[in-house]
Motif scaffolding. Structure first.
Motif, PDB file in Angstrom:
ATOM      1  N   GLU A 190       0.819  -1.207   0.000  1.00  0.00           N
ATOM      2  CA  GLU A 190       0.000   0.000   0.000  1.00  0.00           C
ATOM      3  C   GLU A 190       0.857   1.264   0.000  1.00  0.00           C
ATOM      4  O   GLU A 190       2.005   1.262   0.451  1.00  0.00           O
ATOM      5  CB  GLU A 190      -0.935   0.005   1.219  1.00  0.00           C
ATOM      6  N   LEU A 191       0.263   2.335  -0.513  1.00  0.00           N
ATOM      7  CA  LEU A 191       0.894   3.649  -0.488  1.00  0.00           C
ATOM      8  C   LEU A 191       0.080   4.539   0.446  1.00  0.00           C
ATOM      9  O   LEU A 191      -1.119   4.750   0.237  1.00  0.00           O
ATOM     10  CB  LEU A 191       0.919   4.265  -1.884  1.00  0.00           C
ATOM     11  N   TYR A 192       0.746   5.058   1.488  1.00  0.00           N
ATOM     12  CA  TYR A 192       0.096   5.949   2.440  1.00  0.00           C
ATOM     13  C   TYR A 192       0.453   7.391   2.082  1.00  0.00           C
ATOM     14  O   TYR A 192       1.642   7.740   1.973  1.00  0.00           O
ATOM     15  CB  TYR A 192       0.552   5.631   3.863  1.00  0.00           C
ATOM     16  N   SER A 193      -0.558   8.235   1.893  1.00  0.00           N
ATOM     17  CA  SER A 193      -0.362   9.629   1.514  1.00  0.00           C
ATOM     18  C   SER A 193      -0.933  10.517   2.607  1.00  0.00           C
ATOM     19  O   SER A 193      -2.131  10.451   2.913  1.00  0.00           O
ATOM     20  CB  SER A 193      -1.056   9.921   0.179  1.00  0.00           C
ATOM     21  N   TYR A 194      -0.071  11.366   3.182  1.00  0.00           N
ATOM     22  CA  TYR A 194      -0.464  12.245   4.286  1.00  0.00           C
ATOM     23  C   TYR A 194      -0.382  13.693   3.818  1.00  0.00           C
ATOM     24  O   TYR A 194       0.644  14.118   3.276  1.00  0.00           O
ATOM     25  CB  TYR A 194       0.456  12.048   5.491  1.00  0.00           C
ATOM     26  N   LEU A 195      -1.430  14.453   4.062  1.00  0.00           N
ATOM     27  CA  LEU A 195      -1.453  15.853   3.656  1.00  0.00           C
ATOM     28  C   LEU A 195      -0.761  16.718   4.706  1.00  0.00           C
ATOM     29  O   LEU A 195      -1.088  16.664   5.892  1.00  0.00           O
ATOM     30  CB  LEU A 195      -2.897  16.328   3.473  1.00  0.00           C
ATOM     31  N   LEU A 196       0.203  17.508   4.261  1.00  0.00           N
ATOM     32  CA  LEU A 196       0.870  18.481   5.117  1.00  0.00           C
ATOM     33  C   LEU A 196       0.484  19.873   4.629  1.00  0.00           C
ATOM     34  O   LEU A 196       0.858  20.268   3.524  1.00  0.00           O
ATOM     35  CB  LEU A 196       2.390  18.302   5.058  1.00  0.00           C
ATOM     36  N   ASN A 197      -0.290  20.590   5.435  1.00  0.00           N
ATOM     37  CA  ASN A 197      -0.705  21.939   5.048  1.00  0.00           C
ATOM     38  C   ASN A 197      -0.511  22.889   6.221  1.00  0.00           C
ATOM     39  O   ASN A 197       0.183  22.560   7.190  1.00  0.00           O
ATOM     40  CB  ASN A 197      -2.157  21.944   4.537  1.00  0.00           C
ATOM     41  N   SER A 198      -1.121  24.063   6.158  1.00  0.00           N
ATOM     42  CA  SER A 198      -0.919  25.080   7.195  1.00  0.00           C
ATOM     43  C   SER A 198      -1.472  24.656   8.543  1.00  0.00           C
ATOM     44  O   SER A 198      -1.152  25.265   9.569  1.00  0.00           O
ATOM     45  CB  SER A 198      -1.550  26.397   6.762  1.00  0.00           C
ATOM     46  N   ASN A 199      -2.300  23.623   8.559  1.00  0.00           N
ATOM     47  CA  ASN A 199      -2.839  23.101   9.824  1.00  0.00           C
ATOM     48  C   ASN A 199      -1.958  22.007  10.424  1.00  0.00           C
ATOM     49  O   ASN A 199      -2.263  21.484  11.490  1.00  0.00           O
ATOM     50  CB  ASN A 199      -4.252  22.551   9.609  1.00  0.00           C
ATOM     51  N   GLY A 200      -0.879  21.639   9.735  1.00  0.00           N
ATOM     52  CA  GLY A 200      -0.012  20.572  10.210  1.00  0.00           C
ATOM     53  C   GLY A 200      -0.149  19.321   9.361  1.00  0.00           C
ATOM     54  O   GLY A 200      -0.701  19.349   8.262  1.00  0.00           O
ATOM     55  N   LEU A 201       0.365  18.209   9.869  1.00  0.00           N
ATOM     56  CA  LEU A 201       0.333  16.942   9.151  1.00  0.00           C
ATOM     57  C   LEU A 201      -0.914  16.158   9.535  1.00  0.00           C
ATOM     58  O   LEU A 201      -1.168  15.911  10.728  1.00  0.00           O
ATOM     59  CB  LEU A 201       1.570  16.112   9.496  1.00  0.00           C
ATOM     60  N   SER A 202      -1.695  15.763   8.544  1.00  0.00           N
ATOM     61  CA  SER A 202      -2.888  14.954   8.805  1.00  0.00           C
ATOM     62  C   SER A 202      -2.486  13.588   9.340  1.00  0.00           C
ATOM     63  O   SER A 202      -1.532  12.978   8.869  1.00  0.00           O
ATOM     64  CB  SER A 202      -3.688  14.776   7.511  1.00  0.00           C
ATOM     65  N   ASN A 203      -3.211  13.102  10.343  1.00  0.00           N
ATOM     66  CA  ASN A 203      -2.926  11.765  10.878  1.00  0.00           C
ATOM     67  C   ASN A 203      -3.826  10.706  10.255  1.00  0.00           C
ATOM     68  O   ASN A 203      -3.835   9.563  10.697  1.00  0.00           O
ATOM     69  CB  ASN A 203      -3.058  11.752  12.406  1.00  0.00           C
ATOM     70  N   VAL A 204      -4.589  11.102   9.229  1.00  0.00           N
ATOM     71  CA  VAL A 204      -5.461  10.161   8.514  1.00  0.00           C
ATOM     72  C   VAL A 204      -4.951  10.048   7.076  1.00  0.00           C
ATOM     73  O   VAL A 204      -5.136  10.976   6.274  1.00  0.00           O
ATOM     74  CB  VAL A 204      -6.932  10.616   8.527  1.00  0.00           C
ATOM     75  N   PRO A 205      -4.298   8.948   6.723  1.00  0.00           N
ATOM     76  CA  PRO A 205      -3.722   8.843   5.388  1.00  0.00           C
ATOM     77  C   PRO A 205      -4.764   8.476   4.326  1.00  0.00           C
ATOM     78  O   PRO A 205      -5.788   7.856   4.610  1.00  0.00           O
ATOM     79  CB  PRO A 205      -2.708   7.705   5.540  1.00  0.00           C
ATOM     80  N   VAL A 206      -4.464   8.883   3.099  1.00  0.00           N
ATOM     81  CA  VAL A 206      -5.167   8.344   1.931  1.00  0.00           C
ATOM     82  C   VAL A 206      -4.414   7.085   1.535  1.00  0.00           C
ATOM     83  O   VAL A 206      -3.209   7.127   1.291  1.00  0.00           O
ATOM     84  CB  VAL A 206      -5.187   9.341   0.760  1.00  0.00           C
ATOM     85  N   VAL A 207      -5.105   5.946   1.486  1.00  0.00           N
ATOM     86  CA  VAL A 207      -4.440   4.666   1.241  1.00  0.00           C
ATOM     87  C   VAL A 207      -4.757   4.193  -0.174  1.00  0.00           C
ATOM     88  O   VAL A 207      -5.909   4.115  -0.570  1.00  0.00           O
ATOM     89  CB  VAL A 207      -4.892   3.608   2.266  1.00  0.00           C
TER      90      VAL A 207
END
Length: 209
Positions: free
Chosen positions: A189-206
């Motif tokens: 699997e590929l885990y994709s985490y969004l890093l934006n102005s609110n910080g790093l998301s702890n819920v990945p897109v899998v």
């Protein structure tokens, strides 16, 4: 096939996530370093780092070195160990690490370290370097940076809330022009985490690999 090619293209070329002078200085290996600011690469002889594999270095937009790391220790631009810059959970023989500017604070950088996966002895984690902190340089009058103790070795979890024990990671720019996707291929699997102005998301897109 095209999607698989694009995934591996970005995994192999994480430096494309930055622009201008941020990648002008490369620190690696046994006290080796090269500057790419000019038309001809320039050998640097000021590194104090001696490591086997994963390394990272970051400069400002004008190509001035900020800090570099082997995933275990962070050195500032004057080649001293940064405040709180020891004890990172990377490994001298892990394959990759990345440094990404915080989209919400241009003084801060996320340092993502990876595990030694054979056998697994650590996990994917990030630490935040704040360049507005630390002792003041006598050379330029600016702070030398400090690792934020609240965000040091902060683990990244998969969708089942487990540690991710792999040596692969990269970052690509988000289409919004300011955020990033942090990509971690792990097993099938590929885990994709969004890093934006609110910080790093702890819920990945899998996604399936």
């Amino acid at each position: 096939m095209k999607n698989k090619f694009l995934i591996w293209f970005w995994i192999l070329f994480p430096l494309l996530a930055f622009s201008q002078g941020e990648n002008d200085n490369w620190y690696f290996g046994n006290k080796a370093a090269v500057n790419f600011s000019g038309t001809t690469p320039l050998v640097l002889n000021n590194s104090v780092m001696n490591t086997l594999e994963a390394v990272g270095s970051i400069s400002d937009l004008n190509g001035n070195l900020l800090f570099y790391t082997d995933g275990l220790t962070i050195w500032d631009r004057e080649h001293n160990i940064m405040v709180n810059g020891t004890g990172l959970t990377g490994d001298s023989s892990s394959q990759q690490l990345i440094i990404v500017k915080d989209p919400g604070n241009l003084n801060r950088y996320y340092v993502f370290t990876t595990a030694l996966s054979f056998p697994p002895t650590s996990y994917i984690a990030y630490s935040i370097v704040d360049m507005s902190l630390g002792p003041i340089s006598l050379n330029d009058g600016l702070p030398l940076g400090e690792v934020d103790n609240l965000y040091k070795n902060f683990p990244i979890f998969d969708s089942s809330n487990n540690f991710i024990q792999t040596e692969a990671i990269t970052a690509i720019p988000h289409s919004d022009g300011s955020s990033y996707w942090i990509l971690i291929p792990f097993e099938s699997e590929l885990y994709s985490y969004l890093l934006n102005s609110n910080g790093l998301s702890n819920v990945p897109v899998v996604s399936s690999l």
